[in-house]
Structure formats: structure tokens, C-alpha cells
Scaffold this motif. Structure first.
Motif, PDB file in Angstrom:
ATOM      1  N   LEU A   1       0.810  -1.220   0.000  1.00  0.00           N
ATOM      2  CA  LEU A   1       0.000   0.000   0.000  1.00  0.00           C
ATOM      3  C   LEU A   1       0.840   1.264   0.000  1.00  0.00           C
ATOM      4  O   LEU A   1       0.291   2.372   0.051  1.00  0.00           O
ATOM      5  CB  LEU A   1      -0.929   0.005   1.226  1.00  0.00           C
ATOM      6  CG  LEU A   1      -1.974  -1.114   1.284  1.00  0.00           C
ATOM      7  CD1 LEU A   1      -2.789  -0.995   2.559  1.00  0.00           C
ATOM      8  CD2 LEU A   1      -2.886  -1.080   0.062  1.00  0.00           C
ATOM      9  N   ASN A   2       2.154   1.135  -0.043  1.00  0.00           N
ATOM     10  CA  ASN A   2       3.031   2.299  -0.020  1.00  0.00           C
ATOM     11  C   ASN A   2       2.859   3.135  -1.285  1.00  0.00           C
ATOM     12  O   ASN A   2       2.857   2.617  -2.399  1.00  0.00           O
ATOM     13  CB  ASN A   2       4.488   1.839   0.108  1.00  0.00           C
ATOM     14  CG  ASN A   2       5.435   2.986   0.352  1.00  0.00           C
ATOM     15  OD1 ASN A   2       5.032   4.040   0.857  1.00  0.00           O
ATOM     16  ND2 ASN A   2       6.697   2.795   0.007  1.00  0.00           N
ATOM     17  N   GLY A   3       2.695   4.439  -1.125  1.00  0.00           N
ATOM     18  CA  GLY A   3       2.531   5.344  -2.259  1.00  0.00           C
ATOM     19  C   GLY A   3       1.109   5.480  -2.756  1.00  0.00           C
ATOM     20  O   GLY A   3       0.870   6.084  -3.802  1.00  0.00           O
TER      21      GLY A   3
ATOM     22  N   SER B   1     -10.219   3.628  -6.593  1.00  0.00           N
ATOM     23  CA  SER B   1      -9.209   2.995  -5.764  1.00  0.00           C
ATOM     24  C   SER B   1      -9.878   2.372  -4.542  1.00  0.00           C
ATOM     25  O   SER B   1     -10.548   3.072  -3.779  1.00  0.00           O
ATOM     26  CB  SER B   1      -8.148   4.007  -5.325  1.00  0.00           C
ATOM     27  OG  SER B   1      -7.246   3.428  -4.414  1.00  0.00           O
ATOM     28  N   VAL B   2      -9.698   1.061  -4.367  1.00  0.00           N
ATOM     29  CA  VAL B   2     -10.293   0.340  -3.243  1.00  0.00           C
ATOM     30  C   VAL B   2      -9.242  -0.601  -2.661  1.00  0.00           C
ATOM     31  O   VAL B   2      -8.506  -1.251  -3.408  1.00  0.00           O
ATOM     32  CB  VAL B   2     -11.539  -0.467  -3.686  1.00  0.00           C
ATOM     33  CG1 VAL B   2     -12.099  -1.266  -2.520  1.00  0.00           C
ATOM     34  CG2 VAL B   2     -12.605   0.455  -4.238  1.00  0.00           C
ATOM     35  N   VAL B   3      -9.193  -0.668  -1.333  1.00  0.00           N
ATOM     36  CA  VAL B   3      -8.273  -1.571  -0.647  1.00  0.00           C
ATOM     37  C   VAL B   3      -9.029  -2.836  -0.265  1.00  0.00           C
ATOM     38  O   VAL B   3     -10.151  -2.771   0.252  1.00  0.00           O
ATOM     39  CB  VAL B   3      -7.672  -0.908   0.610  1.00  0.00           C
ATOM     40  CG1 VAL B   3      -6.778  -1.909   1.353  1.00  0.00           C
ATOM     41  CG2 VAL B   3      -6.876   0.318   0.228  1.00  0.00           C
TER      42      VAL B   3
ATOM     43  N   GLU C   1      -4.265  -2.961  -3.112  1.00  0.00           N
ATOM     44  CA  GLU C   1      -5.085  -1.897  -3.700  1.00  0.00           C
ATOM     45  C   GLU C   1      -5.536  -2.308  -5.105  1.00  0.00           C
ATOM     46  O   GLU C   1      -4.701  -2.673  -5.948  1.00  0.00           O
ATOM     47  CB  GLU C   1      -4.310  -0.588  -3.773  1.00  0.00           C
ATOM     48  CG  GLU C   1      -5.112   0.550  -4.399  1.00  0.00           C
ATOM     49  CD  GLU C   1      -4.282   1.783  -4.674  1.00  0.00           C
ATOM     50  OE1 GLU C   1      -4.852   2.795  -5.121  1.00  0.00           O
ATOM     51  OE2 GLU C   1      -3.055   1.725  -4.458  1.00  0.00           O
ATOM     52  N   ILE C   2      -6.840  -2.251  -5.319  1.00  0.00           N
ATOM     53  CA  ILE C   2      -7.404  -2.496  -6.644  1.00  0.00           C
ATOM     54  C   ILE C   2      -7.732  -1.147  -7.277  1.00  0.00           C
ATOM     55  O   ILE C   2      -8.425  -0.322  -6.679  1.00  0.00           O
ATOM     56  CB  ILE C   2      -8.666  -3.369  -6.567  1.00  0.00           C
ATOM     57  CG1 ILE C   2      -8.309  -4.774  -6.083  1.00  0.00           C
ATOM     58  CG2 ILE C   2      -9.347  -3.463  -7.922  1.00  0.00           C
ATOM     59  CD1 ILE C   2      -9.485  -5.722  -6.069  1.00  0.00           C
ATOM     60  N   GLN C   3      -7.247  -0.949  -8.489  1.00  0.00           N
ATOM     61  CA  GLN C   3      -7.486   0.299  -9.216  1.00  0.00           C
ATOM     62  C   GLN C   3      -8.332   0.019 -10.449  1.00  0.00           C
ATOM     63  O   GLN C   3      -8.058  -0.929 -11.185  1.00  0.00           O
ATOM     64  CB  GLN C   3      -6.162   0.944  -9.632  1.00  0.00           C
ATOM     65  CG  GLN C   3      -5.284   1.343  -8.466  1.00  0.00           C
ATOM     66  CD  GLN C   3      -3.933   1.855  -8.918  1.00  0.00           C
ATOM     67  OE1 GLN C   3      -3.419   1.460  -9.968  1.00  0.00           O
ATOM     68  NE2 GLN C   3      -3.346   2.755  -8.143  1.00  0.00           N
TER      69      GLN C   3
ATOM     70  N   ILE D   1      -4.076  -4.472 -10.363  1.00  0.00           N
ATOM     71  CA  ILE D   1      -3.699  -4.773  -8.983  1.00  0.00           C
ATOM     72  C   ILE D   1      -2.376  -4.054  -8.728  1.00  0.00           C
ATOM     73  O   ILE D   1      -1.352  -4.404  -9.314  1.00  0.00           O
ATOM     74  CB  ILE D   1      -3.538  -6.276  -8.734  1.00  0.00           C
ATOM     75  CG1 ILE D   1      -4.819  -7.026  -9.100  1.00  0.00           C
ATOM     76  CG2 ILE D   1      -3.160  -6.540  -7.279  1.00  0.00           C
ATOM     77  CD1 ILE D   1      -5.986  -6.728  -8.209  1.00  0.00           C
ATOM     78  N   ALA D   2      -2.384  -3.049  -7.878  1.00  0.00           N
ATOM     79  CA  ALA D   2      -1.176  -2.262  -7.630  1.00  0.00           C
ATOM     80  C   ALA D   2      -0.097  -3.134  -7.014  1.00  0.00           C
ATOM     81  O   ALA D   2      -0.365  -3.958  -6.138  1.00  0.00           O
ATOM     82  CB  ALA D   2      -1.501  -1.088  -6.699  1.00  0.00           C
TER      83      ALA D   2
END
Length: 456
Positions: A287-289, A296-298, A311-313, A360-361
Motif C-alpha cells: 500500500l506504499n505510495g 481505488s479500493v483496498v 489496492e485495486i485500481q 492490482i497495484a
């Protein structure tokens, strides 16, 4: 007198079944195009050597209550992430297979493990069939491996390696790699399915009879599986894969088989100039940055027994063409199309004229159904251009009727979210009923995606 014609056998690379005549389909496992040719003489000699090799050992049946398990105490690798994947550490007599793409860091990680083990006076033998002593020394200097308990041996003959192992009796042996080894019991070239099978069988007998932990480095094919016969993964005790993109600094060590621990456990490492460094808190690292933006959803996934936050973008924009474009990175493309169809049908949000891009970040690849609800909310958030509270975590499986179904280990997911400072958790209502009382976080249960949409 005419010389007898040599006969051949065919065996299946998937299940190991042997037949006398080639066919397109294996009669045992029904797999197609898996039968390969092997000289019958080599197969017969391998069987004879197997019977003879156990004659000088005191091998007899023993009562299960009389079996001594103290010799199976695990050896710590001094990597908490590595020990987690192995099931607590290195088990004496275990055979571990590590696969990964070229240049991903398999040899570097194992050499660092050897350095840590040898620092605690454990004898380690590093056998290389690909590099010279000088090349290994240069890498050892980079990771700081200078212990006198770490021995290097460059050889490809399994019989010679077996004699060295029996004479030195180290605690841990590294074979880099199994595709370069050859056995005298097979006539084919090194790296062929027959040679890989025979070499692994010989090393497996040494590991079990002398209680020596052996690590095998395996090359992978373009499909991402270990090269050689599929039965290789059935022969070993543990199968690990080192994954990651070359452009990314992190590496994921994933256990897909483990007779001494849980499967699907992962260990996260970061590649530095001096070797691998373990990441003890992968959730915070992933989750950094992160920035607060629509789409944007965690969410939280379970890798074995470990919860990891991701994090899903999602980016939804109007299409300029008649056929909208859909792209998915890190998850199943067909799953994205399916969930977009569910959104249109059950909520009435028309996305047929919109392009959709999902990511997927961090570059992780996820197939867990618990990510469905987070993906649905990310798509709706981007479509309506509304920001979801950055302190909110979402997880749950979505069915074709739009219902939100229960997921496993929901309490661990909520506890991980609370530990990282999240204040709201949107999850399936059926899973909320089974939760133990958790204070300090607002838990919202939803029955369908319509209720989840109203929360945006």
C-alpha cells in the motif's frame, strides 16, 4: 547369430506410467502428447540399481511407536519469510524443489540461506552444475557468505555427488540445478525427462536414508512450470516458486506443495544490490505510495494463513469506438467481464459503452474470489467519479445474481485491517454473523451489490 534388437519403452511425463508402444494419449492419466521414449535397458538398470543401493543400509520394518522424530527438528534459515513458507524451517531428510524464471534470484536467495545456516555451524554443501567456483565466490562476496562451514562443489554426475555427500555428511545440500545433473542409469542427455527423473530419484534416496535436507533448483518452461516430467513435483516433499517481475524490486516465494506445512503460504522479499531482504510487513509495503482517487479500493486476500492488503485500481471511461476495450492486469480478464455484466444486470449501471481498465497495484497476480466485491466497488466508484473513504477495506465474493457470498478467514482479514489503521470494513453479511467481537473498527455487512453501491 544375429544381434538382438534393442527395445524401447515409453513413459508418461505427467504420471510416469510405462507402456511398450507409443500412443497419442496416456492410458493411465488420459493426458495427450505426454509419452516420451526411453531405452528399456536404462530403465531396467535403474530398477536394479534401486534394489542394490538399499542393500548396505539396515532397512527393515519398524513399529511406528519406535520411530525417532527428534532427528527431524527443523533448522532455521534465519529468514522469517523463508521459514514461514517451509513450514517452520528446514526439515532433516526433506527434498525441496525451487523453481522460477531465469534471473529471478533463486541462486542468490539459496546462497544467502546457506550463509545464514553456516553461520550457526551447520555444514552446507553447495553443488553447482552451471557455474564455476569463481562465479559462486563472486556472488558469495556480494551477499557476505564467508563461512568455513560452507563448501562449494562443481559437478554434474549424480554418482560422484552421492559419494561426496555420503563421505562428508552435510546438514544441507543445494543442487543448482537439477536439469544439469546426469545419472549413469539413463542414456539420454542431461535435462531430458528421463535424466531429471533418475537424478531426482537418486538424490531423494540419499536425503531419506542419511537424513540430509536437499534443495533442488529447477528451471521453468514458458508456461511457468518446472521443466521436466510432471512427476518430479510428486517425488519431492516441498515445491516452491520464486515469482516477480524483473522490473519490480519485490519477489514472492510461494509454496504450492508442502508435506511439512500449509500450502499457498508466501514470503515476500525485496531485491537489493547485496541480495534479498525480507519484507516482514507485506501489507504496508503493497500500500506504499497510495493516493486517494476514484476507482481505488483496498481489499484483503489470504495467502495460506497470512492476510495481505492490496489496492485495486479501476478506470472507467467512455469509449470512442463501437467495441469498448477491457484490460485486466493482475487478475482474470474473464472475471472482470463477468462482474461488469452483473453490475449492468443487477444495478442498472450501463457500462456497455465504456472502456474499463483494472489493475492490482504492486504487480501481484490474484485469483481469489474474495476480491470480487472490491472490484465491483472500484468500477462503480470510477464510473460515478466518487472517492471511497481511504480508511475503508472491502472484500467478498459476488455471485451471478448479485449476492455477496461468504469468504474464508474473515476475522483474520478484519484484524489485519484494524492493525493497519482502517476504520471501516465492508464485508458479506453472512460472514459478519460469524465474527468474534472486534472493537475499534466499523463493520458493515452487505447482502448484495446494490447495498454496497449505496455506500459509495
Amino acid at each position: 547369430m544375429a544381434k538382438a534388437k534393442s527395445t524401447t519403452l515409453f513413459y508418461c511425463t505427467e504420471c510416469g506410467n510405462e507402456v511398450s508402444k507409443w500412443s497419442g494419449q496416456c492410458p493411465a492419466c488420459k493426458a495427450w502428447n505426454t509419452l516420451v521414449e526411453a531405452p528399456s535397458s536404462s530403465v531396467g538398470s535403474a530398477r536394479k540399481s534401486t534394489l542394490k543401493s538399499t542393500s548396505h543400509f539396515d532397512n527393515k520394518p519398524i513399529a511406528i511407536g519406535d520411530i525417532d522424530t527428534k532427528s527431524s527438528i527443523s533448522i532455521s534459515t534465519d529468514f522469517k519469510e523463508f521459514d514461514r513458507v517451509l513450514g517452520g524451517g528446514i526439515i532433516a531428510g526433506s527434498l525441496v524443489l525451487i523453481g522460477g524464471d531465469p534471473g529471478i534470484g533463486k541462486s542468490t536467495l539459496l546462497l544467502q540461506m546457506c550463509k545464514n545456516i553456516s553461520d550457526y555451524d551447520h555444514e552446507v554443501l553447495y553443488v553447482s552444475g552451471e557455474e564455476s567456483e569463481r562465479q559462486i565466490k563472486l556472488r558469495a562476496d556480494r551477499v557476505g557468505a564467508q563461512s568455513s562451514h560452507l563448501k562449494v562443489f562443481c559437478e554434474t554426475s549424480v554418482s560422484v555427488i552421492s559419494e561426496v555427500i555420503e563421505s562428508t555428511k552435510p546438514d544441507v545440500v543445494i543442487i543448482d540445478s537439477i536439469q544439469t545433473m546426469y545419472s549413469d542409469n539413463a542414456d539420454s542427455a542431461p535435462g531430458s525427462p528421463t535424466q531429471v527423473r533418475e537424478s531426482t530419484l537418486a538424490l531423494m534416496k540419499i536425503a531419506k536414508q542419511l537424513s540430509i535436507a536437499i534443495f533442488l533448483v529447477g528451471h521453468v518452461t514458458k508456461e511457468g512450470v518446472v521443466a521436466g516430467p510432471r512427476m518430479l513435483e510428486h517425488m519431492v516433499d516441498t515445491v516452491l516458486y520464486l515469482e516477480g517481475e524483473r522490473s519490480a524490486s519485490y519477489r514472492v516465494l510461494r509454496g504450492v506443495k508442502n508435506r511439512f506445512g500449509g500450502t499457498n503460504e508466501i514470503g515476500v522479499f525485496e531485491m537489493h544490490s547485496d541480495g534479498m531482504v525480507e519484507v516482514l510487513n507485506p501489507s504496508a509495503y503493497m500500500l506504499n505510495g497510495r493516493i486517494n482517487a476514484p476507482g481505488s479500493v483496498v481489499t484483503c486476500l489470504m495467502e495460506g494463513t497470512r492476510p495481505i492488503m492490496l489496492e485495486i485500481q479501476a478506470l472507467v471511461s467512455r469509449s470512442n469506438f463501437g467495441l469498448p476495450r477491457r484490460t485486466a492486469s493482475g487478475m482474470d480478464y474473464n472475471r472482470v467481464n463477468l462482474l461488469m455484466a452483473v453490475i449492468e444486470k443487477r444495478i442498472g449501471v450501463q457500462m456497455c459503452d465504456y472502456d474499463a481498465y483494472v489493475n492490482i497495484a504492486g504487480g501481484m497476480k490474484i485469483n481469489e474470489p474474495a476480491l470480487d466485491l472490491a472490484l465491483v466497488m472500484a468500477l462503480i466508484s470510477s464510473f460515478k467519479n466518487r472517492v471511497i473513504d481511504p480508511k475503508t477495506i472491502v472484500f467478498g465474493e459476488v455471485g451471478l445474481a448479485g449476492e455477496v457470498r461468504a469468504v474464508s478467514q474473515a476475522d483474520k482479514r478484519v484484524q489485519e485491517a484494524k492493525k493497519l489503521g482502517f476504520t471501516t470494513c465492508i464485508m458479506p453479511a453472512v460472514s459478519k454473523k460469524n465474527l468474534t467481537e472486534i472493537t475499534g473498527i466499523n463493520i458493515i455487512g452487505v447482502n448484495n451489490i446494490k447495498e454496497a453501491e449505496e455506500l459509495i
